[in-house]
Design an enzyme around this catalytic site. Sequence first.
Site, short mmCIF file in Angstrom:
data_model
loop_
_atom_site.label_atom_id
_atom_site.label_comp_id
_atom_site.label_asym_id
_atom_site.label_seq_id
_atom_site.Cartn_x
_atom_site.Cartn_y
_atom_site.Cartn_z
N GLU A 1 12.10 75.59 50.29
CA GLU A 1 13.25 76.29 50.68
C GLU A 1 13.50 76.15 52.09
O GLU A 1 12.66 75.93 52.92
CB GLU A 1 12.64 77.76 50.46
CG GLU A 1 13.72 78.78 51.08
CD GLU A 1 13.72 80.15 50.26
OE1 GLU A 1 12.94 80.28 49.28
OE2 GLU A 1 14.10 81.20 50.99
N ARG A 2 14.64 75.84 52.43
CA ARG A 2 15.50 75.33 53.69
C ARG A 2 14.73 74.00 54.05
O ARG A 2 14.70 73.95 55.38
CB ARG A 2 15.32 76.46 54.74
CG ARG A 2 15.72 77.83 54.28
CD ARG A 2 17.20 77.76 53.67
NE ARG A 2 17.50 79.01 53.07
CZ ARG A 2 18.71 79.35 52.52
NH1 ARG A 2 19.53 78.29 52.27
NH2 ARG A 2 19.03 80.56 52.12
N GLU B 1 14.56 91.17 51.46
CA GLU B 1 15.18 90.21 50.66
C GLU B 1 14.60 90.26 49.12
O GLU B 1 14.62 89.19 48.36
CB GLU B 1 15.29 88.70 51.24
CG GLU B 1 16.06 88.79 52.39
CD GLU B 1 16.14 87.51 53.19
OE1 GLU B 1 15.26 86.52 52.77
OE2 GLU B 1 17.37 87.19 53.94
N ARG C 1 22.59 95.23 60.83
CA ARG C 1 21.20 94.51 60.57
C ARG C 1 20.32 94.20 61.79
O ARG C 1 19.13 94.18 61.64
CB ARG C 1 21.83 93.32 59.75
CG ARG C 1 20.50 92.37 59.43
CD ARG C 1 20.80 91.33 58.46
NE ARG C 1 20.20 90.10 58.47
CZ ARG C 1 20.37 88.82 57.95
NH1 ARG C 1 21.37 88.69 57.37
NH2 ARG C 1 19.30 88.07 57.96
N LYS D 1 10.61 87.16 64.35
CA LYS D 1 11.42 86.07 64.46
C LYS D 1 12.02 86.14 65.71
O LYS D 1 12.09 87.04 66.48
CB LYS D 1 12.64 85.97 63.50
CG LYS D 1 12.34 85.47 62.05
CD LYS D 1 13.45 85.36 61.19
CE LYS D 1 13.01 84.85 59.78
NZ LYS D 1 14.21 84.63 58.90
N ASP E 1 18.72 86.01 62.27
CA ASP E 1 18.08 84.97 61.42
C ASP E 1 18.31 83.67 61.77
O ASP E 1 18.96 82.91 61.37
CB ASP E 1 18.50 85.03 59.97
CG ASP E 1 17.80 84.35 59.15
OD1 ASP E 1 16.78 84.16 59.53
OD2 ASP E 1 18.36 84.24 57.94
N GLU F 1 7.97 83.97 65.49
CA GLU F 1 8.25 82.92 64.45
C GLU F 1 9.41 82.20 65.00
O GLU F 1 10.55 82.78 65.00
CB GLU F 1 8.41 83.86 63.33
CG GLU F 1 8.93 82.88 62.09
CD GLU F 1 9.04 83.85 60.66
OE1 GLU F 1 8.23 84.65 60.36
OE2 GLU F 1 10.07 83.40 60.10
N GLU G 1 17.77 75.28 59.49
CA GLU G 1 18.58 75.85 58.41
C GLU G 1 20.09 76.13 58.86
O GLU G 1 20.89 75.88 58.09
CB GLU G 1 17.80 77.10 58.07
CG GLU G 1 18.55 77.92 56.87
CD GLU G 1 18.08 79.15 56.71
OE1 GLU G 1 16.97 79.35 57.10
OE2 GLU G 1 18.64 80.13 55.85
C1 BDP Z 1 16.39 83.17 55.89
C2 BDP Z 1 16.22 82.33 54.90
C3 BDP Z 1 15.71 82.56 53.60
C4 BDP Z 1 14.27 82.91 54.01
C5 BDP Z 1 14.24 84.02 55.03
C6 BDP Z 1 13.14 84.62 55.50
O1 BDP Z 1 17.55 81.93 54.47
O2 BDP Z 1 15.68 81.24 52.76
O3 BDP Z 1 13.45 83.29 52.85
O4 BDP Z 1 15.04 83.85 55.87
O5 BDP Z 1 12.67 84.26 56.62
O6 BDP Z 1 16.51 82.32 57.07
O7 BDP Z 1 12.11 85.22 54.83
#
Ligand code: BDP
Length: 696
Positions: A161-162, A285, A330, A354, A359, A381, A387
């Site tokens: 993923e990414r 998510e 958000r 993060k 994000d 993080e 991405e």
């Molecule tokens: C976002 C991404 C997604 C990740 C999510 C995460 O788009 O793919 O699952 O963060 O950090 O940046 O959980």
Amino acid sequence: EDGYDLWLRYRPLPAPVLKQYRDQGTQLVAPADTATQRAARDELVRGLSGLLGRAPALAAQARRDGAIVVGTPASLPQLAALQGELEGLGEEGYLIRSTRIDGRAATVVAANTDMGALYGSFHLLRLVQTGQPLAGLDLREAPKVKVRVLNHWDNLDRYVERGYAGESIWDWHKLPDWLDPRYTDYARANASVGINGTVLNNVNTSALALTPMYLEKAAALASVFRPYGIKVYLSARFSAPIEIGGLATADPLDPAVRQWWKDKADEIYRTIPDFGGFLVKANSEGQPGPQDYGRSHADGANMLAEALAPHGGIVMWRAFVYSHEEPDDRHKQAYNEFVPHDGRFADNVLVQVKNGAIDFQPREPFHPLFGAMPRTPLMMEFQITKEYLGFATHLVYLGPLYEEALRADTHARGPGSTVAKIVDGSLEGHALTGMAGVANIGVDRNWSGSHFDQANWYVFGRMAWDPHAGAEDIARDWARMTFSTDPAVVEPVVSMMMGSHQAVVDYMTPLGLHHLMGRGHHYGPGPWVEGGPRADWTSVYYHRADARGIGFDRTASGSNAVGQYAPPVAAQFGNLDTVPEEFLLWFHHVPWDHRMASGRSLWDELVLRYDRGVDYVRGMRRTWAALEGKVDTERHHQVAVFLGIQEKEAKWWRDASIAYFQTFSQRPLPEGAAPPPHGLEYYKSLQFPYAPGDGK
Ligand code: BDP
């Protein structure tokens, strides 16, 4: 040269410096009785042979001037005299010193543990690789952060993923029997920058990763990594007790669920005795979590912490949450959900935050959780994979982004309360500390999808070891180790790297804009993205452009996200006169004609920033072209082609963004700015159904 060797290339040094090193590498005294000692000696033999053009003579003790002596007081009696000096260096620190042993000149790498000696060996090699003299050395190093981990967003089917560097390097199908030599090289590279842990599987995980079959496979990887001081961690799916345990609930307060996790932890430690612990993405998510049962993040984290504690394991509980129900900005949600639980997390829990509140955008102000949870150790993080910064083809060195986030002043305990001091535990006196980087590694020969993206893995490791380190120094080391020690190569390369982050911000999201990328895959510009399942997955939610102006009002008259920062920071960000221009549209909705520091209107400034970004990329292309012949052909060629892609895409971002925002501003372009070659509909019509990494 295909980039496989990373920064551990060990190519012969230029003749003029060779002699000096040969005199200082007459013998190598490095015991090899344990796996970690062998890793150190093998690396030194490999490195010195390559760099100096001949293998060092191995010896049991220093008998000539110019020996390199590596070990611990326990492994090497000749180092016993240094015992007192090793105090304070802990289990991973080391010293490197030019000294005399039995009357003979020597370079000593000494540590309390074999791991410290291995880290010191890599440091010594770095000194030689970067052309530093080995005379008069007196270095003491110990990591400032305890848990320095990569987070692989790798699925068990090898889809990353990414990920933009090919499939996952974990060949689950052939594990545990086939141990790809790449795993050893991965461990060497990580150890060389001080990374001491790896989370093997994606945060959006399947409970299968915790079944016996996969634990055996993880154990095989752990056996390769162990000599290099790298612990294996796993992402844990919160609903695993239901999915693989046959229970009816995953409620963290249910005794049967708690017992299931204890049994699972016992089983894991029987298979992997030095297992590091769990990383958890919960109630985020769509992932399951304690809130599904009316429980809190602390309840969830503490249940897992209790199961791991008897074995010394930790929980890294992510604060990347924003709920479906909450209509609020958000930006504010992680803070709202976590701050009330400060002080309620078990001792072996780190909350993983993060760097910014949205994000991993090209630029974000620091996350307001830093400084707001003094009784909880917060780990950083960062994303290493790009991405939102052009995937693998855009040359963007992330050192300046990391440095900016770490040096940001939270004012939590007055001026100087930097994020780095929260992450390293010094501000609040936490012993458990950590930094995570979302890995950019895959099966591509060059590991990271591009040669320059290796630098982002490298700088992450170096800054996890020392969050106060400087991005430019690290870029210089990397460039010397990766390309050449010739200043005619190093200086232009470092200067390209150092401006590259500002450039991507300029051509994608200048002046505090954010979240304007294509939907789903996040490839290319999509400032017009609207509608769909949730407002905060659109672009219009974030830029809020209208006839009056542009930007997200996060001041007291808007969402008041600024209120989550300490008063001096809130005052600075919340005031149009004092907010740094790079965060202007992050915190304010600003009229198109607002006067900027340059004297220009906001609209003109915005357009010029886009242009500045594209120009920077053109400049990098010229600089790189001039290095032809000074960098090996294969790598030079790929970087040159990628810079061409970057220029095309930077221009695409610039043109599409200007075409779109001009429909709101209704103002002409400033003098000298070229109109976008196509109309807005053209840019909107570009579709990328198979862009990589979109998590499907
Ligand atoms: C976002 C991404 C997604 C990740 C999510 C995460 O788009 O793919 O699952 O963060 O950090 O940046 O959980």
